[in-house]
Design a protein around this motif. Structure first.
Motif: not given
Length: 270
Positions: A206-208, A158-163, A190-198, A102-105
């Motif tokens: 970037i497409d969604g 999950f991938v989360l946006e830093e902002w 069972n959960v992996e959280l990753q942050v996409m740094p700004m 799951l990724y939500d920008p």
């Protein structure tokens, strides 16, 4: 009535259906305040009457919402809640999945949101939702989070946006509670959280957003705004595109350990 650690929740009126007798007894390690937060929005905060969701469909086990070990004393441990069909369908898919990517920008993903944070986001919507609609949608979002309590547990990525972790939407108190919740969820094995740094100069997302759910029989379903106009897809070719994009996004993001360190840093700054 709900009691525990000095807290008491009274359920009244026709909008929440709970057949109560003597209430719940909360086990050691789960305070009344924590239990209240997990139950919300089925119940409101301590000492206030509930005026929440009109009952209709969808059964939620109140004991599971609080946590394992809760002892119900003379209580019918069910809450009937009216959810939109779209929410019910999504919850059913998530409940069946053995792996979720799951990724939500734009926002912290709904499965990771506290009820207070979700309510804050929904209250910002323009044109505004009615209060009943807000509470109904918050309830649906919170009920979906039982996916974390399945047995056997699914693998969740999950991938989360830093902002999204920096914006104090709804106020800094809500953000702080949300960051604390992320750290709590991130400790699950069972959960992996990753942050996409700004600071990243390349970004495959970037497409969604991207959602890929995989099931025990080997089938899968995915969704993204740039694939099939955002409709759920099950064809192997389209799923391959989504999985490829998600894999690149994960590779570009911080590792789970680095992400935890960043969230802890942001919590200290909030």
């Amino acid at each position: 009535m709900f009691s525990g650690s000095g807290y008491r929740l009274v359920v009244t009126g026709p909008r929440v259906v709970v057949a109560t007798d003597r209430g719940f007894r909360v086990p050691p390690g789960i305070s009344g305040n924590i239990a209240a937060r997990r139950l919300d929005p089925f119940f409101v905060r301590a000492g206030r009457e509930s005026q929440r969701i009109r009952p209709r469909v969808g059964i939620v086990d109140v004991g599971r919402r609080i946590g394992r070990g809760v002892e119900a004393q003379g209580v019918r441990r069910e809450v009937a809640v009216r959810y939109p069909k779209k929410v019910r369908d999504l919850a059913n898919l998530e409940a069946r999945a053995v792996e979720l990517q799951l990724y939500d920008p734009l926002n912290i993903h709904g499965l990771l949101q506290t009820s207070e944070y979700a309510r804050g986001l929904l209250l910002m919507r323009r044109p505004a939702y009615t209060q009943d609609d807000v509470e109904r949608m918050v309830a649906g979002r919170v009920a979906r989070q039982t996916v974390f309590e399945k047995d056997p547990v699914p693998e969740l990525s999950f991938v989360l946006e830093e902002w999204t972790l920096r914006r104090p939407l709804g106020g800094r108190v809500l953000l702080r509670n949300q960051l604390e919740h992320l750290l709590e969820v991130g400790r699950l094995r069972n959960v992996e959280l990753q942050v996409m740094p700004m600071s990243r100069e390349e970004h495959a997302g970037i497409d969604g957003g991207i959602e890929v759910l995989k099931f025990g029989d080997g089938s899968a379903v995915g969704r993204s705004p740039v694939v099939a106009n955002g409709r759920p897809v099950t064809e192997r070719k389209q799923l391959h595109i989504l999985e490829l994009r998600y894999g690149i996004i994960r590779a570009q993001a911080l590792t789970p350990r680095e992400s935890t360190a960043l969230i802890e840093q942001l919590l200290g700054e909030t």
